[in-house]
Enzyme design. Structure first.
Site, PDB file in Angstrom:
ATOM      1  N   GLY A 138       6.563   0.915   9.146  1.00 26.89           N
ATOM      2  CA  GLY A 138       6.839   0.744   7.713  1.00 26.89           C
ATOM      3  C   GLY A 138       7.520   1.959   7.099  1.00 26.89           C
ATOM      4  N   ARG A 139       7.001   3.148   7.385  1.00 28.34           N
ATOM      5  CA  ARG A 139       7.555   4.351   6.749  1.00 28.34           C
ATOM      6  C   ARG A 139       8.848   4.824   7.417  1.00 28.34           C
ATOM      7  NH1 ARG A 139       2.781   4.696   8.921  1.00 28.34           N
ATOM      8  NH2 ARG A 139       2.322   6.041  10.709  1.00 28.34           N
ATOM      9  N   HIS A 162       8.297  25.894 -13.507  1.00 26.70           N
ATOM     10  CA  HIS A 162       7.589  26.078 -14.787  1.00 26.70           C
ATOM     11  C   HIS A 162       6.247  25.355 -14.796  1.00 26.70           C
ATOM     12  CE1 HIS A 162      10.955  28.172 -16.600  1.00 26.70           C
ATOM     13  NE2 HIS A 162      11.704  27.354 -15.878  1.00 26.70           N
ATOM     14  N   GLU A 177      -0.881  -6.386  -2.694  1.00 28.88           N
ATOM     15  CA  GLU A 177      -0.135  -5.959  -3.885  1.00 28.88           C
ATOM     16  C   GLU A 177       1.205  -6.688  -3.956  1.00 28.88           C
ATOM     17  OE1 GLU A 177      -1.609  -4.020  -1.688  1.00 28.88           O
ATOM     18  OE2 GLU A 177      -2.356  -2.154  -2.580  1.00 28.88           O
ATOM     19  N   GLU A 213       0.918   9.892   6.238  1.00 29.25           N
ATOM     20  CA  GLU A 213       0.463   8.675   6.924  1.00 29.25           C
ATOM     21  C   GLU A 213       0.676   8.837   8.433  1.00 29.25           C
ATOM     22  OE1 GLU A 213       0.596   4.749   4.674  1.00 29.25           O
ATOM     23  OE2 GLU A 213       2.002   4.316   6.270  1.00 29.25           O
ATOM     24  N   LYS A 219      -7.283  -1.783   2.432  1.00 28.80           N
ATOM     25  CA  LYS A 219      -6.994  -3.199   2.190  1.00 28.80           C
ATOM     26  C   LYS A 219      -8.269  -4.023   2.387  1.00 28.80           C
ATOM     27  CE  LYS A 219      -2.235  -2.789   3.871  1.00 28.80           C
ATOM     28  NZ  LYS A 219      -1.214  -3.191   4.830  1.00 28.80           N
ATOM     29  N   LYS A 221       6.752  -5.722   5.566  1.00 27.75           N
ATOM     30  CA  LYS A 221       6.815  -5.868   7.027  1.00 27.75           C
ATOM     31  C   LYS A 221       5.890  -6.994   7.479  1.00 27.75           C
ATOM     32  CE  LYS A 221       5.903  -3.378  11.292  1.00 27.75           C
ATOM     33  NZ  LYS A 221       5.646  -2.119  11.979  1.00 27.75           N
TER      34      LYS A 221
HETATM   35  O1  F6P Z   1      -0.491   1.208   3.191  1.00 29.02           O
HETATM   36  C1  F6P Z   1      -0.419   0.829   4.528  1.00 29.02           C
HETATM   37  C2  F6P Z   1       0.865   0.202   4.850  1.00 29.02           C
HETATM   38  O2  F6P Z   1       0.643  -0.507   5.999  1.00 29.02           O
HETATM   39  C3  F6P Z   1       2.049   1.141   5.025  1.00 29.02           C
HETATM   40  O3  F6P Z   1       2.089   1.734   6.263  1.00 29.02           O
HETATM   41  C4  F6P Z   1       3.180   0.210   4.768  1.00 29.02           C
HETATM   42  O4  F6P Z   1       4.374   0.902   4.581  1.00 29.02           O
HETATM   43  C5  F6P Z   1       2.658  -0.491   3.544  1.00 29.02           C
HETATM   44  O5  F6P Z   1       1.275  -0.685   3.809  1.00 29.02           O
HETATM   45  C6  F6P Z   1       3.320  -1.798   3.217  1.00 29.02           C
HETATM   46  O6  F6P Z   1       3.161  -2.726   4.237  1.00 29.02           O
HETATM   47  P1  F6P Z   1       4.044  -4.034   4.307  1.00 29.02           P
HETATM   48  O7  F6P Z   1       5.480  -3.629   4.430  1.00 29.02           O
HETATM   49  O8  F6P Z   1       3.567  -4.767   5.512  1.00 29.02           O
HETATM   50  O9  F6P Z   1       3.816  -4.817   3.051  1.00 29.02           O
END
Ligand code: F6P
Length: 550
Positions: free
Chosen positions: A271-272, A388, A212, A357, A516, A206
């Protein structure tokens, strides 16, 4: 004390809880043969059975009073109508517009967002069609056989969970891979299986600033350029083998992604909550755009239900309120989710982000610390694996863990007696959790096995199950895209209802954003031996240890 805890509806529930706490669900079922009919609802092919909960008519009435006191219907309209209910970020939460299958406009700041939503859906269709039918060719002129989604959190969990759930609809010619973790192992192990000439990377972010994702994307780009030996025209190779999904178009272009392969979404999609947007492109590629649109249809069907059904016949409202009943009045801290459908094996992981979240908040909308519990921890595994492993704690542990059981009537893979056995296990677990096993029943069972005297008395307490453990059961015909869309939207709205009652903002995530920042502070200290750490003794010690032993 907060207004919520002092409110009449809260007080009434507290009082009622004291009365109902000692009543066993066995008695409730014995006293009311119509309990299943009374406490179950049907929406399309989805059956919601909430009769195995520690509730009676009065409980439901009081929970509905709580929802009315919190003005849940007003908040539902606020969300659907694009009000900026994500107050800390001054944003609307309009994921429902992404699956608005009607011709109703959805206004944001006076402008209809639907033309943009439909435009991007159209782009997703033409792109996914071209990749799927082999017309889209890679740098060396070969069709794409593998897509790799690079994203994390909402830019990973939703599309991954849906691709796994809809696997029976997947193209035989295209495999989908998901790389999320910054651990180099994730990317390396994925790339080992791939041919660069036929691989398409989709960088999903987003913000397009997530460390990452950008690190994984850069390493994937280096791999691609090296494998295609394209150093002289690496821009062309990247242009053919990379697509991006983001709200940050400036950053995607800076990364060098061909603007024709960039799919946009907007800051009013959390995002979620984003799998319904262009973030769903891997889904469209994997199962086709028609199936993706059926998923949207299912989400829309649940939206219409949520918006129009009376509160006491509204499945997301009832699920949300039941969670509050156990979390705030019985002190439950976790909610388990058990899909008795292997295709839903990532559903609990997806729900973890959605619920934790969203509702992991300690201050209310006005910034005041809350004096009541908010979001619960969510976990689960597909049935029967969980049985199990950890069901023991739910059956005989000391904590109450309300659980949702989800199961299809029909399997995509009918195989002998497998499905009947699976379903029998699902039903048997909810029955056992509700009924338990009394001391008399346990004694009779042991006697029937030939045990008597001291040996029997020693074993007896271990064989007793208190029961009275609450469960919801969601039964659907078959795990098709429409049903999956309904289920996802159901949980989204459940989470929203709870946030409204708790008066918290479910659409921000300042806690995870802190992570972050903190990693950014430590990274230079790991890179540079001469750097002096300035943290607590433990963190300094760990940094030093790395420096000495790297
Ligand atoms: O971990 C925090 C967060 O902002 C989430 O809410 C989001 O889904 C994820 O990082 C990834 O963010 P982006 O889509 O901006 O890379």
């Amino acid at each position: 004390m907060s207004k919520l805890v002092e409110s009449p509806a809260w007080h009434a529930l507290k009082f009622h809880h004291a009365a109902i706490e000692t009543i066993h669900m066995r008695q409730m079922f014995q006293g009311d043969p119509m309990r299943f009919d009374k406490f179950s609802l049907k929406l399309g092919n989805l059956l919601f059975d909430y009769s195995k909960n520690r509730i009676n008519d009065q409980t439901v009435k009081l929970l509905i009073d709580l929802a009315e006191q919190a003005r849940v219907p007003v908040w539902i309209e606020r969300m659907f109508n694009g009000e900026k209910i994500n107050s800390t970020e001054q944003r609307a939460a309009l994921h429902t517009a992404l699956r608005n299958r009607s011709d109703r406009p959805v206004l944001l700041d006076g402008k209809d967002v639907m033309p943009d939503v439909r435009r991007v859906l159209g782009l997703m269709r033409s792109f996914s069609d071209a990749v799927r039918n082999g017309k889209y060719l890679g740098h060396t002129g070969m069709p794409i056989t593998d897509i790799v989604n690079i994203g994390i959190g909402g830019s990973d969990l939703g599309p991954l969970m849906v691709c796994e759930a809809l696997k029976p609809h997947a193209s035989q010619n295209l495999r989908a891979h998901f790389v999320s973790n910054i651990d180099g192992t994730h990317l390396t192990e994925t790339l080992k299986k791939l041919d660069a000439a036929t691989t398409l990377f989709i960088v999903s972010s987003k913000t397009f600033t997530t460390q990452e994702t950008l690190t994984n994307a850069s390493s994937a780009r280096a791999w691609l350029v090296e494998k295609l030996d394209a150093k002289t025209d690496d821009e062309q190779a990247v242009a053919k083998h990379f697509a991006a999904i983001s709200t940050n178009l400036a950053a995607t272009s800076k990364f060098g992604i061909n603007p024709h392969n960039v799919f946009e979404f907007w800051d009013w999609v959390g995002g979620r909550y984003s799998l319904w947007s262009a973030i769903g492109l891997p889904i469209a590629l994997y199962v086709g755009m028609d199936i993706f649109e059926e998923l949207l249809d299912g989400g829309y069907a649940m939206d219409e239900h949520f918006r129009s059904a009376p509160l006491d016949m509204n499945i997301p409202v009832l699920m949300g309120l039941l969670g509050i009943w156990y979390g705030n009045f019985f002190g439950a801290g976790a909610n388990a989710v058990f899909p008795y459908d292997q295709y839903l094996y990532r559903f609990p992981a997806y729900l973890q982000q959605l619920e934790m979240e969203s509702n992991g908040k300690r201050v209310d909308r006005d910034g005041n610390p809350v004096d009541y519990d908010t979001g619960m921890s969510v976990w689960g595994e597909p049935g029967t694996n969980g049985q199990h492993a950890f069901y023991q704690l739910i059956h005989q542990g000391t904590r109450m863990i309300p659980a949702d059981f989800l199961a299809p009537l029909h399997s995509h893979n009918p195989l002998g007696e497998h499905h009947a056995i699976l379903l029998a296990n699902c039903y048997a677990q909810t029955e056992a959790l509700m009924l338990g096993k009394t001391i008399e029943e346990a004694r009779a069972e042991l006697e029937a096995q030939g045990l008597h005297g001291e040996a029997l008395e020693a074993l007896l307490p271990h064989k007793v199950f208190p029961g009275n453990k609450p469960t919801n059961t969601l039964i659907f015909d078959k795990l098709d895209p429409h049903t999956l869309g309904m289920l996802i939207a159901l949980y989204e709205h459940k989470v929203f209802v709870q946030s409204v009652v708790w008066n918290i903002n479910p659409f921000d995530q300042w806690g995870v954003e802190l992570g972050k920042q903190l990693a950014g502070n430590i990274l230079p200290e790991l890179r540079d031996v001469t750097f002096t750490s300035r943290h607590d003794a433990s963190t300094n010690g760990l940094v030093d240890y790395y420096q000495k032993h790297r």
